[in-house]
Design a protein around this motif. Structure first.
Motif, short mmCIF file in Angstrom:
data_model
loop_
_atom_site.label_atom_id
_atom_site.label_comp_id
_atom_site.label_asym_id
_atom_site.label_seq_id
_atom_site.Cartn_x
_atom_site.Cartn_y
_atom_site.Cartn_z
N SER A 40 0.87 -1.20 -0.05
CA SER A 40 -0.01 -0.09 -0.08
C SER A 40 0.82 1.22 0.11
N THR A 41 1.99 1.05 0.01
CA THR A 41 2.93 2.07 -0.03
C THR A 41 3.19 3.01 -1.18
N CYS A 42 2.83 2.24 -2.50
CA CYS A 42 3.14 2.98 -3.86
C CYS A 42 1.85 3.49 -4.42
N HIS A 43 1.01 2.20 -4.14
CA HIS A 43 -0.57 2.29 -4.74
C HIS A 43 -1.35 2.15 -3.71
N GLY A 44 -2.70 2.32 -3.86
CA GLY A 44 -3.66 1.77 -2.82
C GLY A 44 -3.72 0.31 -2.80
N LEU A 45 -4.27 -0.23 -1.76
CA LEU A 45 -4.71 -1.55 -1.67
C LEU A 45 -5.77 -1.96 -2.67
N SER A 46 -6.50 -1.09 -3.00
CA SER A 46 -7.78 -1.31 -3.79
C SER A 46 -7.02 -1.94 -5.14
N ARG A 47 -5.92 -1.30 -5.55
CA ARG A 47 -5.47 -2.02 -6.84
C ARG A 47 -4.97 -3.31 -7.04
#
Ligand code: HEC
Length: 87
Positions: A40-47
């Motif tokens: 979840s650091t570079c993009h959200g967990l939704s991805r």
């Protein structure tokens, strides 16, 4: 004597299954925790949650994320990939 042996075998089988379920639950939790920490650091967990991939696809996706700089060891990768393929 025979009954005693059957009893011992039954106990062994039950112990074996409960132990292996514990181990599986353990690695599932480890995978879940790693994903929420590391993915979840570079993009959200939704991805991550929106993606629907097989074990092999997750394996190569996680390799790609590692090449981008996700700090995941080979041991952790195993738990992450198995967790992702199971959700
Ligand atoms: C170092 C930054 C970084 C980290 C950490 C990271 N990602 Fe990514 N991720 C990216 C970038 C950049 C993209 C978009 C480019 C691409 O798709 O290759 C992306 C795209 C994705 C995609 C959409 C593309 C596809 O192949 O479906 C998924 C799914 C994904 N990441 C999963 C994960 C998972 C799972 C983790 C944790 C193991 C993770 N990411 C950690 C950088 C990162």
């Amino acid at each position: 004597m025979n009954r005693f042996l059957i009893f011992v075998c039954a106990v062994a089988v039950v112990l074996f299954f409960s132990l292996s379920m514990d181990l599986r639950a353990g690695s599932h939790e480890k995978g879940e925790e790693l994903v929420s920490q590391k993915c979840s650091t570079c993009h959200g967990l939704s991805r991550v949650q929106d993606a629907d991939k097989s074990l092999e696809e997750w394996d190569s996706t996680v390799d790609r994320m590692i090449s981008y700089g996700a700090g995941i060891s080979q041991d952790e990768k195993q738990a992450v990939v198995e967790y992702l393929a199971g959700i």
